[in-house]
Scaffold this active site. Structure first.
Site, PDB file in Angstrom:
ATOM      1  CB  CYS A 203      -0.891  -0.015   1.235  1.00 34.03           C
ATOM      2  SG  CYS A 203      -1.671   1.568   1.625  1.00 34.03           S
ATOM      3  CG  HIS A 205      -0.648   6.023   2.435  1.00 32.92           C
ATOM      4  ND1 HIS A 205      -1.665   5.770   1.542  1.00 32.92           N
ATOM      5  CD2 HIS A 205      -0.233   7.287   2.190  1.00 32.92           C
ATOM      6  CE1 HIS A 205      -1.859   6.849   0.806  1.00 32.92           C
ATOM      7  NE2 HIS A 205      -1.008   7.771   1.170  1.00 32.92           N
ATOM      8  CG  ASN A 420      -4.674   8.304  -2.304  1.00 33.34           C
ATOM      9  OD1 ASN A 420      -5.816   8.429  -1.866  1.00 33.34           O
ATOM     10  ND2 ASN A 420      -3.891   7.304  -1.956  1.00 33.34           N
ATOM     11  CG  LEU A 421      -8.438  13.837  -2.144  1.00 38.96           C
ATOM     12  CD1 LEU A 421      -9.860  14.123  -2.611  1.00 38.96           C
ATOM     13  CD2 LEU A 421      -7.758  15.112  -1.670  1.00 38.96           C
ATOM     14  CB  SER A 422      -4.716   8.590   1.419  1.00 38.96           C
ATOM     15  OG  SER A 422      -4.685   7.384   2.145  1.00 38.96           O
TER      16      SER A 422
END
Length: 537
Positions: A203, A205, A420-422
């Site tokens: 991922c 992150h 990406n507004l993660s």
């Protein structure tokens, strides 16, 4: 010329004309139209995803012209897709969500892309089939409306273009092409693919990300475009780079990667792998091995080669301004080019000890120093082969987004960007939280035309499920009425009448069409409990 040759030549000319359209003005192809036509079959297949790809292109073109964004989030199921259709322009299909909730092996897990390669394409098909169904259902319902009802009933565009997660492509180039083919066949208008290594994909992150060389990822992008061309579709490809936070790379074979590979500057140290193998032979394990590696890394004084050259030049008495000029001059050069420039242009007498093999991991990976500059460097290399560029980030920092956009647009003016507004970010801790509402639109002004919350479908599902379960356990049906049914009515959620939402009226219409207009077994006939919702309570 035989008729077969003439047909082939005609199709080649048609492809060449197609490539000259504004749609492909920015696209670079290292192959010919003849290469494409030779790999097609003799039956022309029209794919619905091509319609969706063209729709997505038109949508993003308008946003790019206006400096506005199209923003969306990852959908889990047909319920979410139909709700999103009322308000959002596109749909995202997340590999993370699919890994945890929809693996084709039914074995859940974290976002390591270790699920079967048909997992995300299958989820795309699941959602696209739902889009097609609700589009048909709506058309049938509107065919029975009066002119007044039509005027007062807004049309919902259920066919929102789907963009899906292709991870790293799940293997070599033919695997990438087969995956792309599945996405086209299943209904995706576009896909994104990242520059991580397949076997170690994480991922965006998570820690421990390993990059592939720039050319290897370009080859993936070209493979996707070639597959699109073979199928005759205008679907989009988003090139993602994870280099902002990457710490490893599989190889040093690509000169363009050299400026970001770290090397040991301590000539007295043996290679790290030798040290670790010897420690294991002595019975060291776990934390002991980690401490040994940490100590080696500290003693190695890892540096990028431009840094090592700068220090060497300074040690030879060069002025600060001269050293700074050297760094600027060699910051994007290969190792051999940097050495030549340092010696010929700046008079470096002794090339410093700098060893990029010594710190390699036990898997053979090279140490890598990522960052925004690195991401810009890679994105610019990918740009000629992609429709959008995406830098995965550790935090949603507007200043960093500005830096990335400026770095890309300096080389590729007008290049479309994705963001990406993660939900992996703790948004409430960020300094720009006071501008939270404006954040998406500020990014839009920078050229981030497509933005998405990867896991909002998962989190919204988790939120209402947890909230309802807590209260249902305590208050029974009171919780359902207050938290679900009443709220559905208040906001106009059509799933309140779930039989109608599911298409029961549409199914009745099909049956009546077959039976001449009469059916004693109609699902929505007398006795259906959903009629209660038309009564005043």
């Amino acid at each position: 010329m035989s008729s077969e040759r003439a047909q082939f030549a005609s199709e080649v000319a048609e492809v060449e004309r197609w490539w000259k359209s504004p749609r492909f003005a920015r696209v670079n192809r290292p192959y010919t139209a003849a290469d494409v036509v030779s790999k097609r079959g003799t039956i022309k297949i029209n794919y619905p995803s091509d319609v969706q790809g063209k729709k997505l292109w038109k949508l993003l073109s308008e946003h790019a012209k206006n400096g506005t964004p199209s923003h969306t989030y990852g959908a889990l199921d047909p319920v979410q897709v139909t709700k999103m259709a009322k308000y959002l322009e596109t749909v995202y299909v997340s590999g993370w969500q699919s890994s945890s909730t929809a693996s084709s092996s039914n074995e859940p897990g974290p976002d390591l892309a270790d699920y079967p390669s048909n997992t995300v394409p299958n989820k795309v098909e699941h959602l696209f089939m739902a889009q097609l169904f609700h589009d048909r259902k709506q058309r049938e319902a509107r065919s029975r409306m009066s002119d007044a009802e039509l005027a007062n009933t807004p049309v919902i565009d259920y066919l929102r273009p789907i963009v899906a997660d292709a991870d790293t492509g799940h293997g070599g180039l033919t695997a990438v092409m087969k995956l792309t083919k599945m996405f086209v066949e299943k209904g995706a208008a576009g896909i994104h693919i990242e520059d991580q290594a397949p076997g170690t994909k994480k991922c965006g992150h998570m820690a421990g990300k390993v990059l592939v060389p720039i050319q290897e990822h370009i080859n993936r992008l070209v493979a996707i475009r070639l597959q699109y061309d073979i199928m005759g579709v205008e679907n989009l490809v988003v090139a993602r780079t994870d280099s902002e936070a990457a710490t490893l790379i599989t190889s040093n074979i690509d000169d363009r990667d050299h400026p970001f590979i770290q090397g040991s500057t301590n000539p007295s140290l043996p290679p790290l792998n030798n040290v670790m193998v010897e420690a294991e032979a002595q019975g060291k394990t776990g934390d002991q091995l980690q401490a040994i590696e940490d100590g080696w890394i500290k003693a190695a004084n890892l540096q990028l080669f431009p840094q090592a050259l700068a220090q060497a030049l300074a040690n030879e008495g060069a002025s600060r301004s001269t050293v700074e000029k050297l760094v600027a001059r060699v910051s994007r050069l290969s190792w051999s080019q940097a050495v030549a420039v340092a010696q010929k242009e700046f008079g470096l007498k002794q090339v410093p000890y700098w060893n990029w093999d010594a710190p390699r991991t036990r898997e053979g990976y090279y140490r890598y120093q990522g960052g925004t500059e690195c991401a810009i460097h890679r994105a610019n290399a990918f740009a000629p082969y992609a429709d959008l560029l995406w830098m995965e980030t550790k935090k949603p920092i507007l200043a960093q987004a500005k830096e990335f956009a400026a770095g890309v647009h300096a080389v590729h003016p007008g290049q479309w960007l994705a963001y990406n507004l993660s939900p992996s970010f703790n948004w409430k801790l960020l300094p720009q939280r006071q501008d939270m509402q404006a954040y998406v639109w500020e990014l839009g002004k920078l050229g981030f035309v497509w933005q998405f919350i990867t896991l909002a479908g998962l989190h919204s599902n988790a939120y209402i499920s947890d909230l309802f379960a807590q209260n249902f356990a305590k208050t029974g049906m009171k919780a359902y009425v207050e938290l679900v049914q009443s709220r559905e009515r208040e906001i106009g959620c059509d799933v309140l009448t779930h039989q109608k939402w599911s298409g029961a009226d549409y199914a009745d219409s099909l049956i009546k069409t077959v039976t001449g207009g009469v059916s004693s077994t109609a699902a929505m006939g007398a006795g259906v409990t959903e009629s209660q919702f038309t009564s005043k309570l």
